[in-house]
Design a protein around this motif. Sequence first.
Motif, PDB file in Angstrom:
ATOM      1  N   GLU A  92      11.276  24.452  -8.228  1.00 45.02           N
ATOM      2  CA  GLU A  92      11.210  25.486  -7.197  1.00 45.02           C
ATOM      3  C   GLU A  92      11.178  26.839  -7.914  1.00 45.02           C
ATOM      4  O   GLU A  92      12.010  27.116  -8.772  1.00 45.02           O
ATOM      5  CB  GLU A  92      12.411  25.417  -6.261  1.00 45.02           C
ATOM      6  CG  GLU A  92      12.342  26.402  -5.089  1.00 45.02           C
ATOM      7  CD  GLU A  92      13.566  26.319  -4.175  1.00 45.02           C
ATOM      8  OE1 GLU A  92      14.646  25.888  -4.645  1.00 45.02           O
ATOM      9  OE2 GLU A  92      13.448  26.702  -2.992  1.00 45.02           O
ATOM     10  N   PHE A  96      10.968  30.516  -2.004  1.00 51.19           N
ATOM     11  CA  PHE A  96      11.865  29.471  -1.509  1.00 51.19           C
ATOM     12  C   PHE A  96      11.070  28.351  -0.862  1.00 51.19           C
ATOM     13  O   PHE A  96      10.108  28.591  -0.132  1.00 51.19           O
ATOM     14  CB  PHE A  96      12.814  30.038  -0.455  1.00 51.19           C
ATOM     15  CG  PHE A  96      14.007  30.743  -1.031  1.00 51.19           C
ATOM     16  CD1 PHE A  96      14.180  32.105  -0.821  1.00 51.19           C
ATOM     17  CD2 PHE A  96      14.953  30.056  -1.774  1.00 51.19           C
ATOM     18  CE1 PHE A  96      15.279  32.756  -1.347  1.00 51.19           C
ATOM     19  CE2 PHE A  96      16.053  30.705  -2.300  1.00 51.19           C
ATOM     20  CZ  PHE A  96      16.217  32.060  -2.086  1.00 51.19           C
ATOM     21  N   ASN A  97      11.490  27.141  -1.135  1.00 54.60           N
ATOM     22  CA  ASN A  97      10.910  25.957  -0.496  1.00 54.60           C
ATOM     23  C   ASN A  97       9.537  25.565  -1.017  1.00 54.60           C
ATOM     24  O   ASN A  97       8.977  24.594  -0.546  1.00 54.60           O
ATOM     25  CB  ASN A  97      10.839  26.118   1.028  1.00 54.60           C
ATOM     26  CG  ASN A  97      12.210  25.993   1.671  1.00 54.60           C
ATOM     27  OD1 ASN A  97      13.025  25.192   1.248  1.00 54.60           O
ATOM     28  ND2 ASN A  97      12.458  26.811   2.672  1.00 54.60           N
ATOM     29  N   LYS A  98       8.999  26.322  -1.966  1.00 52.01           N
ATOM     30  CA  LYS A  98       7.720  25.886  -2.547  1.00 52.01           C
ATOM     31  C   LYS A  98       8.024  25.163  -3.841  1.00 52.01           C
ATOM     32  O   LYS A  98       8.327  25.789  -4.864  1.00 52.01           O
ATOM     33  CB  LYS A  98       6.798  27.069  -2.782  1.00 52.01           C
ATOM     34  CG  LYS A  98       6.031  27.478  -1.546  1.00 52.01           C
ATOM     35  CD  LYS A  98       4.746  28.195  -1.887  1.00 52.01           C
ATOM     36  CE  LYS A  98       3.915  28.406  -0.636  1.00 52.01           C
ATOM     37  NZ  LYS A  98       2.715  29.218  -0.890  1.00 52.01           N
ATOM     38  N   PHE A  99       7.940  23.830  -3.775  1.00 46.89           N
ATOM     39  CA  PHE A  99       8.208  23.001  -4.929  1.00 46.89           C
ATOM     40  C   PHE A  99       6.891  22.585  -5.570  1.00 46.89           C
ATOM     41  O   PHE A  99       5.952  22.196  -4.883  1.00 46.89           O
ATOM     42  CB  PHE A  99       8.982  21.739  -4.527  1.00 46.89           C
ATOM     43  CG  PHE A  99      10.420  22.000  -4.208  1.00 46.89           C
ATOM     44  CD1 PHE A  99      10.806  22.343  -2.920  1.00 46.89           C
ATOM     45  CD2 PHE A  99      11.394  21.920  -5.184  1.00 46.89           C
ATOM     46  CE1 PHE A  99      12.124  22.599  -2.612  1.00 46.89           C
ATOM     47  CE2 PHE A  99      12.728  22.158  -4.890  1.00 46.89           C
ATOM     48  CZ  PHE A  99      13.094  22.501  -3.604  1.00 46.89           C
ATOM     49  N   TYR A 100       6.857  22.649  -6.894  1.00 48.27           N
ATOM     50  CA  TYR A 100       5.704  22.179  -7.640  1.00 48.27           C
ATOM     51  C   TYR A 100       6.102  20.861  -8.288  1.00 48.27           C
ATOM     52  O   TYR A 100       7.083  20.802  -9.036  1.00 48.27           O
ATOM     53  CB  TYR A 100       5.289  23.206  -8.688  1.00 48.27           C
ATOM     54  CG  TYR A 100       4.855  24.504  -8.059  1.00 48.27           C
ATOM     55  CD1 TYR A 100       5.776  25.527  -7.829  1.00 48.27           C
ATOM     56  CD2 TYR A 100       3.545  24.694  -7.645  1.00 48.27           C
ATOM     57  CE1 TYR A 100       5.391  26.703  -7.221  1.00 48.27           C
ATOM     58  CE2 TYR A 100       3.150  25.880  -7.037  1.00 48.27           C
ATOM     59  CZ  TYR A 100       4.083  26.867  -6.825  1.00 48.27           C
ATOM     60  OH  TYR A 100       3.698  28.028  -6.209  1.00 48.27           O
TER      61      TYR A 100
ATOM     62  N   PHE B  33       9.304  19.740   5.592  1.00 46.76           N
ATOM     63  CA  PHE B  33       8.106  19.806   4.748  1.00 46.76           C
ATOM     64  C   PHE B  33       7.165  18.646   5.052  1.00 46.76           C
ATOM     65  O   PHE B  33       7.613  17.552   5.404  1.00 46.76           O
ATOM     66  CB  PHE B  33       8.489  19.674   3.266  1.00 46.76           C
ATOM     67  CG  PHE B  33       9.551  20.632   2.810  1.00 46.76           C
ATOM     68  CD1 PHE B  33      10.884  20.393   3.090  1.00 46.76           C
ATOM     69  CD2 PHE B  33       9.215  21.763   2.096  1.00 46.76           C
ATOM     70  CE1 PHE B  33      11.878  21.260   2.675  1.00 46.76           C
ATOM     71  CE2 PHE B  33      10.191  22.647   1.675  1.00 46.76           C
ATOM     72  CZ  PHE B  33      11.521  22.399   1.956  1.00 46.76           C
ATOM     73  N   ARG B  94      15.562  19.676   4.010  1.00 49.21           N
ATOM     74  CA  ARG B  94      16.614  20.107   3.092  1.00 49.21           C
ATOM     75  C   ARG B  94      17.389  21.272   3.678  1.00 49.21           C
ATOM     76  O   ARG B  94      16.899  21.994   4.562  1.00 49.21           O
ATOM     77  CB  ARG B  94      16.024  20.546   1.741  1.00 49.21           C
ATOM     78  CG  ARG B  94      15.432  21.954   1.761  1.00 49.21           C
ATOM     79  CD  ARG B  94      14.723  22.341   0.492  1.00 49.21           C
ATOM     80  NE  ARG B  94      15.589  22.668  -0.616  1.00 49.21           N
ATOM     81  CZ  ARG B  94      15.504  23.794  -1.340  1.00 49.21           C
ATOM     82  NH1 ARG B  94      14.620  24.725  -0.999  1.00 49.21           N
ATOM     83  NH2 ARG B  94      16.272  23.992  -2.375  1.00 49.21           N
TER      84      ARG B  94
END
Lengths: 111, 111
Positions: A92, A96-100, B33, B94
Amino acid sequence: EDKVVQSPLSLVVHEGDTVTLNCSYEVTNFRSLLWYKQEKKAPTFLFMLTSSGIEKKSGRLSSILDKKELFSILNITATQTGDSAIYLCAVEGRDFNKFYFGSGTKLNVKP
Amino acid sequence: DVKVTQSSRYLVKRTGEKVFLECVQDMDHENMFWYRQDPGLGLRLIYFSYDVKMKEKGDIPEGYSVSREKKERFSLILESASTNQTSMYLCASRVQGYEQYFGPGTRLTVT
């Protein structure tokens, strides 16, 4: 461009072996790195790492983060056939909340 | 125990059909998500939502829309399904700052 790279892509070992899975990242304003295990269904959470050099441990699994060199490793000791799965690394960053996510490492543990 | 459920495990649709994928979580998480997972590409974020009626685009929103009318429910809509949307779709939720909990996935085939 933000990215997460896992290596190796796949791995075959025998029960009792120790394995090390790698996750390197280039993500702006790092917040956290997470490891998941995915068998045939939903990924399940293993570890969340936010600070360099602090090992997280759960049974035979452990993980550590190096924020200077931008990587993490996941170690599994005394592997068992039940460890066979895809291991996913996610980072991350600034948003926020953008996961790669990396593409995963497929581990096959043979009896 | 956090539970994330998805309406279907397997779905087969025809090109041009409108497709709804539903996701429900039971732990009052504010963030939800939708990802798609393709071999060699890892998980890619389609959309996420941080509150009821709020949504943010992920990395690959084209061809998709979402709806969040209630906190526990997050829907993914394919307005006109195409063959390149054949994939595994994973929902997650989450609490900010913690790990994501994933649903079991919906394997969608568009013919």
